[in-house]
Design an enzyme around this catalytic site. Structure first.
Site, PDB file in Angstrom:
ATOM      1  N   HIS A 106       0.825  -1.216   0.000  1.00 12.66           N
ATOM      2  CA  HIS A 106       0.000   0.000   0.000  1.00 12.66           C
ATOM      3  C   HIS A 106       0.861   1.268   0.000  1.00 12.66           C
ATOM      4  O   HIS A 106       0.366   2.340  -0.315  1.00 12.66           O
ATOM      5  CB  HIS A 106      -0.892  -0.015   1.248  1.00 12.66           C
ATOM      6  N   ASN A 136      -6.905   6.343   3.999  1.00  7.59           N
ATOM      7  CA  ASN A 136      -8.290   6.705   3.707  1.00  7.59           C
ATOM      8  C   ASN A 136      -8.627   8.166   3.995  1.00  7.59           C
ATOM      9  O   ASN A 136      -9.749   8.601   3.771  1.00  7.59           O
ATOM     10  CB  ASN A 136      -9.271   5.769   4.438  1.00  7.59           C
ATOM     11  N   ASP A 185      -0.897   2.462  -5.189  1.00 12.20           N
ATOM     12  CA  ASP A 185      -0.817   1.042  -5.516  1.00 12.20           C
ATOM     13  C   ASP A 185      -2.096   0.619  -6.211  1.00 12.20           C
ATOM     14  O   ASP A 185      -3.133   1.278  -6.082  1.00 12.20           O
ATOM     15  CB  ASP A 185      -0.624   0.227  -4.235  1.00 12.20           C
ATOM     16  N   ASN A 236      -9.062   3.325  -1.559  1.00 11.92           N
ATOM     17  CA  ASN A 236      -9.533   4.259  -0.537  1.00 11.92           C
ATOM     18  C   ASN A 236      -8.780   5.588  -0.538  1.00 11.92           C
ATOM     19  O   ASN A 236      -9.356   6.632  -0.223  1.00 11.92           O
ATOM     20  CB  ASN A 236      -9.477   3.624   0.848  1.00 11.92           C
TER      21      ASN A 236
END
Length: 192
Positions: A19, A66, A91, A112
């Site tokens: 991520h 997020n 990513d 997100n």
């Protein structure tokens, strides 16, 4: 001025997770150009560089993924550049590892971080660079938060310099050239 936002999660435990590829790319810029990141006037770290007369701001939000849009909006309030001069690096678990994909605009694609950026900018009209992190997994949340394996880390040593070149092409020549020259998988063999 061009602004590159590398998305990721803060904290050592997330440093080499899939991520965090946005952070990893900006860390590569930092090492390559020997430029330190410093706290910004908001929820982010930033550094500046000038290449061939082009002023580039590199930004790492300090919010979790997020809420990345909070930092993006803070930066753009301070540096009001057109959205076409903003690049968001993320990513993408729908792309095989080793794939780079520049896009002019688009939906969040289930990401997100992008969802937050779109929400806070109230627009999908900004370029992004999606890094393929592998599309073979059982649980998406576990996959994106898991660390790259040793083989992938070795391959990233080859891919990050290519991605840096892609970003510079975007800055100097625009998104179309970046898409034409860099949208592909740079590793033919599958990585398990």
């Amino acid at each position: 001025m061009h602004i590159v936002f590398g998305l990721g999660n803060p904290g050592k435990q997330y440093q080499f997770t899939r991520h965090n590829i946005g952070f990893l790319l900006l860390d590569y810029f930092q090492e390559y150009y020997k430029i330190p990141f410093q706290p910004g006037k908001g929820d982010y770290y930033f550094t500046r560089l000038e290449i061939d007369g082009e002023d580039i701001l590199l930004v790492k939000p300090t919010t979790y993924m997020n809420l990345s849009g909070v930092a993006v909006r803070q930066v753009l309030e301070q540096y009001p550049v057109p959205l076409q001069d903003v690049l968001v690096v993320v990513d993408d678990f729908q792309l095989p590892f080793g794939t780079l994909r520049f896009r002019k605009k688009g939906s969040d694609g289930g990401h997100n971080g992008l969802k937050s950026v779109i929400y806070y900018l109230e627009s999908e009209e900004f370029p992004r660079l999606r890094f393929g992190i592998g599309d073979h997994f059982e649980n998406a949340a576990e996959h994106v938060l898991s660390p790259f394996n040793q083989h992938e880390l070795k391959k990233l040593e080859e891919l990050l310099p290519v991605a840096r070149q892609g970003v510079l092409v975007w800055v100097k020549e625009g998104i179309e050239q970046a898409m034409n020259r860099f949208n592909r998988n740079f590793f033919e063999a599958k990585i398990n």
